[in-house]
Design a protein around this motif. Structure first.
Motif: not given
Length: 351
Positions: A1-7, A12-18, A9-10, A304-305
């Motif tokens: 996954m793009s590091d930019k997308i994860q960045e 909330d990244a784990d909650s949204l992607l997992g 999402l801040g 992005v979110t």
């Protein structure tokens, strides 16, 4: 996954992607894909000309062939006045720049007013699908009223080469019955002429906003608006991303069921959005969420979110305007491309 997308999402990244959706499962949904028009609309009553125009939308831009859509909507010159919409970037007082942004931004289509699209139709209607917005809420009446009125005819949209028409219904408003009739008739005519249909399924009623929350964006109430949109044969439904729930219970109107809140939804944003998808015949009618107003420096992260939530919920894409056109062209393109990158990223899957 793009590091930019994860960045972006801040926290909330784990909650949204997992997140894994345990309310309405992905196996129950009709999901977007390269064969979406054939698989979903092929068995329907849509004519070959409607199918061709829908396929043209799905095949255009950076998301062409994926089954997802990214649409640039710029009808805010009426809904929010031209001054409030275009003063941050006066280039967009010029209608041609609206279409140029959609093309440069790799969008599937551009949605705008009769005036904007007609002014450049011969130059651009064959280069990017036009979605002509046929009704608006004019806000020059004083005191303001909230109603959607027709600004032109379906025939006019057809004559300028539109691939689809768009319309808004303010569900819950005193004028909603008339709007439902007008838009239903317009959508029927559009399908007869071979155009697709997109409905802005918005809620408008002061009673929907209480001391507890603003239920204009509640999952249960917006989902019912979406269901009504699917009922009048919208091919795509546009809705705001839900950020709360329980509007029917709090406002104490209409009917609902406790299983909506106990089993079919949770407080997680992906589950709330999935309930919107479910109310559109489990995704047979695609859901596009709106990008929302421009907030300034947080626009990119917010866009992005929203895209991640929509995609993982089973939605069809995003329709984002002010976040893109209220800034220089290069920056607007960057936001549109960032949204599209979410749908192009195969590691971001359906929850």
């Amino acid at each position: 996954m793009s590091d930019k997308i994860q960045e972006l999402l801040g926290k909330d990244a784990d909650s949204l992607l997992g997140h894994s959706c345990r309310t309405i499962t992905k196996e129950q949904l009709h999901l977007p894909g390269p064969d979406f028009v054939d698989r979903i609309f092929g068995p329907s009553d849509r004519t070959p000309r409607v199918l061709a125009n829908l396929q043209r939308i799905f095949d255009t831009g950076r998301l062409g062939g994926t089954g997802y859509v990214s649409i640039l909507p710029v009808d805010q010159g009426i809904e929010h006045t031209a001054s409030s919409s275009f003063a941050p970037n006066p280039d967009y007082f010029d209608s041609e720049n609206i279409v140029k942004l959609a093309i440069e931004g790799g969008c599937n289509a551009v949605a705008s007013t009769f005036g904007v699209l007609a002014s450049v139709a011969r130059k651009y209607a064959h280069k990017i699908p036009f979605v002509v917005k046929i009704n608006h809420n004019e806000l020059l009446t004083y005191p303001n009223k909230y109603d959607q009125i027709m600004f032109g005819t379906v025939q006019q949209a057809y004559d300028m080469g539109a691939a689809a028409i768009g319309a808004t219904i303010y569900f819950g408003s005193p004028e909603s019955n008339r709007q439902i009739i007008e838009v239903s008739e317009a959508f029927a005519e559009a399908h007869e002429l071979g155009m697709g249909t997109i409905l802005w399924c918005y809620l408008r009623n002061p009673a929907f906003k209480t001391d507890k929350a603003d239920y204009h964006t509640a999952a249960d109430v917006t989902s019912q608006a979406n269901h009504l949109g699917a009922t009048i044969q919208s091919d795509i439904v546009k809705q705001k991303l839900p950020d709360c729930n329980g509007g029917f219970n709090e406002i104490k109107f209409a009917k609902t069921h406790k299983l909506v809140y106990d089993k079919l939804t949770t407080d997680h944003p992906i589950d709330l959005c999935r309930y919107q998808v479910a109310n559109q015949y489990m995704g047979r009618i695609g859901l596009i969420n709106s990008g929302g107003a421009s907030s300034g420096s947080t626009d990119l992260a917010e866009a992005v979110t929203t895209a991640v939530i929509n995609k993982r919920a089973g939605g069809l894409g995003l329709i984002s305007g002010r976040k893109a056109f209220q800034r220089p062209l290069k920056d607007g393109v960057e936001i549109l491309n960032a949204i599209q990158d979410v749908y192009l990223d195969e590691s971001i899957t359906i929850a």
